[in-house]
Write an enzyme that holds these catalytic residues in place. Structure first.
Site, PDB file in Angstrom:
ATOM      1  N   ASP A  52       0.874  -1.194   0.000  1.00 23.94           N
ATOM      2  CA  ASP A  52       0.000   0.000   0.000  1.00 23.94           C
ATOM      3  C   ASP A  52       0.903   1.233   0.000  1.00 23.94           C
ATOM      4  OD1 ASP A  52      -0.788   0.463   3.530  1.00 23.94           O
ATOM      5  OD2 ASP A  52       0.947  -0.499   2.607  1.00 23.94           O
ATOM      6  N   ASP A  78       6.906   1.013   1.939  1.00 22.07           N
ATOM      7  CA  ASP A  78       6.545   0.043   0.902  1.00 22.07           C
ATOM      8  C   ASP A  78       7.417   0.248  -0.344  1.00 22.07           C
ATOM      9  OD1 ASP A  78       4.035   1.102   2.393  1.00 22.07           O
ATOM     10  OD2 ASP A  78       3.343  -0.827   1.643  1.00 22.07           O
ATOM     11  N   VAL A 108       2.839  -6.204   2.696  1.00 17.91           N
ATOM     12  CA  VAL A 108       3.341  -5.158   3.600  1.00 17.91           C
ATOM     13  C   VAL A 108       2.302  -4.047   3.789  1.00 17.91           C
ATOM     14  CG1 VAL A 108       5.786  -5.643   3.171  1.00 17.91           C
ATOM     15  CG2 VAL A 108       4.569  -4.040   1.690  1.00 17.91           C
ATOM     16  N   GLN A 168       6.629  11.075  11.666  1.00 13.13           N
ATOM     17  CA  GLN A 168       6.765  10.048  12.701  1.00 13.13           C
ATOM     18  C   GLN A 168       6.858  10.651  14.104  1.00 13.13           C
ATOM     19  OE1 GLN A 168       6.587   6.738  12.633  1.00 13.13           O
ATOM     20  NE2 GLN A 168       6.119   6.736  10.451  1.00 13.13           N
ATOM     21  N   HIS A 193       9.557   0.069   8.073  1.00 12.80           N
ATOM     22  CA  HIS A 193       8.877  -1.169   8.485  1.00 12.80           C
ATOM     23  C   HIS A 193       8.923  -2.258   7.408  1.00 12.80           C
ATOM     24  CE1 HIS A 193       6.937   0.984  11.844  1.00 12.80           C
ATOM     25  NE2 HIS A 193       6.581   1.919  10.996  1.00 12.80           N
ATOM     26  N   ASP A 194       8.414  -1.944   6.238  1.00 11.65           N
ATOM     27  CA  ASP A 194       8.156  -2.953   5.204  1.00 11.65           C
ATOM     28  C   ASP A 194       9.431  -3.559   4.631  1.00 11.65           C
ATOM     29  OD1 ASP A 194       5.351  -1.033   3.860  1.00 11.65           O
ATOM     30  OD2 ASP A 194       5.540  -2.309   5.627  1.00 11.65           O
TER      31      ASP A 194
HETATM   32  O1  RIB Z   1       2.278  -0.026  10.768  1.00 11.68           O
HETATM   33  C1  RIB Z   1       3.228   0.062   9.735  1.00 11.68           C
HETATM   34  C2  RIB Z   1       2.623  -0.293   8.433  1.00 11.68           C
HETATM   35  O2  RIB Z   1       1.603   0.645   8.123  1.00 11.68           O
HETATM   36  C3  RIB Z   1       3.621  -0.224   7.257  1.00 11.68           C
HETATM   37  O3  RIB Z   1       3.307  -1.217   6.314  1.00 11.68           O
HETATM   38  C4  RIB Z   1       3.385   1.133   6.680  1.00 11.68           C
HETATM   39  O4  RIB Z   1       3.655   1.183   5.273  1.00 11.68           O
HETATM   40  C5  RIB Z   1       1.910   1.314   6.927  1.00 11.68           C
HETATM   41  O5  RIB Z   1       1.216   0.665   5.872  1.00 11.68           O
HETATM   42 CA    CA Z   2       2.840  -0.647   4.016  1.00  7.00          CA
END
Ligand code: RIB
Ligand code: CA
Length: 310
Positions: free
Chosen positions: A12, A17, A125, A228, A239-240
């Site tokens: 997404d 991502d 992801v 953030q 994260h992804d």
């Molecule tokens: O919580 C983190 C996730 O939420 C990650 O995949 C970020 O891209 C958002 O989609």
């Molecule tokens: Ca994501």
């Protein structure tokens, strides 16, 4: 020789991502056979457009498909406060000239898995709506899935509610289907992914590569430096990227077997991943859960691969 891992990325886009997509496109052992955009950080129209922009910007020859535009059961929720109105605020792209494939992303996932001679690795992801739909429509695909390496959940605090992480909260029923599917799952939750913080020194380092990929990393992650702060984080976690990295470089991570269950009660814990490392629930482990990251080696690995891109 064929590449080691045939991967479908379901995402997404979203800043992190996009970096996971770059890593998948760059790594020599990954055959990124297709990318499916799903509604999540933003509505599908925006996440699909963002995915196409990244693919076009880097001149990648990878087909993009549109997946589900809404969660399987619950009402839709998006994360505009983190990724901006476009879902990928920060970078400026040229006019979009490429488009998505005609085939629906869920049908693409099903067809590709059933037709593939090698097992497919799924790397979701975002909300796992497409994966949940595919598993419900054609359960037999489970036999030809190598594993599902996902970003989502947490065994500690959530990030969208105190209990739940965004990807799981955005489609809890889909996450439930994945964890009860019997397919091998690797879960990169917030406890792990928040260790992968792209602070100013990392941003400067990746921009310093001097190619389009490095500059895109910088343009994206400077935006998340600010967004953030909402979550008390000094920088944006990628994260992804940890899910894509685990697929080919598991030794960057410490993972532990656990029984994971998704809370589907519509209360404060809706979408929470209840992670049992100790067998207290009397259930067999259904996932490997990320607990530790070799940060230095992770950033070296990512830089090495971003250098492989235009
Ligand atoms: O919580 C983190 C996730 O939420 C990650 O995949 C970020 O891209 C958002 O989609
Ligand atoms: Ca994501």
């Amino acid at each position: 020789m064929s590449k080691k891992w045939k991967v479908i990325l379901d995402c997404d886009v979203g800043h992190d991502d996009a970096i996971a997509l770059m890593l998948g496109a760059a790594h020599l052992d990954i055959e990124l056979v297709g990318i499916v955009a799903v509604a999540g950080n933003q509505v599908l129209e925006k996440t699909l457009k963002n995915t196409l922009h990244v693919v076009q910007h880097l001149g990648l020859d990878i087909p993009v498909y549109a997946g589900m535009s809404c969660p399987m059961v619950r009402d839709q929720t998006v994360a505009g406060e983190i990724h901006g109105e476009s879902g990928l605020d920060g970078p400026v792209f040229d006019e979009l000239k490429i488009s998505a494939q005609e085939e629906h992303g869920v049908n693409y996932i099903i067809r590709t898995i059933l037709e593939s001679k090698e097992k497919i690795t799924l790397v979701p992801v975002g909300p796992m709506t497409d994966i949940g739909m595919a598993l419900r429509m054609r359960p037999e695909i489970r036999e030809n899935i190598e594993r599902i390496v996902l970003m989502g959940g947490a065994y500690g605090l959530g990030n969208y509610t105190p209990a739940a992480e965004f990807n799981f909260l955005a489609d809890p029923e889909a996450a439930h289907i994945v964890f009860t599917s019997g397919v091998p799952v690797v879960m990169m939750g917030l406890d792990l992914t928040n260790q992968a913080l792209a602070d100013r020194s990392i941003i400067d380092r990746m921009e310093g590569i001097g190619n389009k990929a490095g500059k895109l990393f910088g343009d994206m992650m400077r935006f998340t430096l600010e967004s953030q702060r909402l979550f008390g984080l000094e920088a944006g976690p990628v994260h992804d990227v940890t899910a894509m990295a685990y697929t080919v470089h598991p030794d960057l991570f410490e993972v532990k077997p656990a029984y994971v269950e998704i809370c589907l009660d519509k209360g404060n814990c809706y979408g929470r991943s209840v992670v049992d490392f100790y067998g207290i629930c009397g259930k067999e482990p259904n996932a490997l859960v990320g607990t530790g990251l070799d940060k230095g080696a992770f950033w070296d690995f990512l830089e090495e691969n971003l250098r492989m891109l235009p």
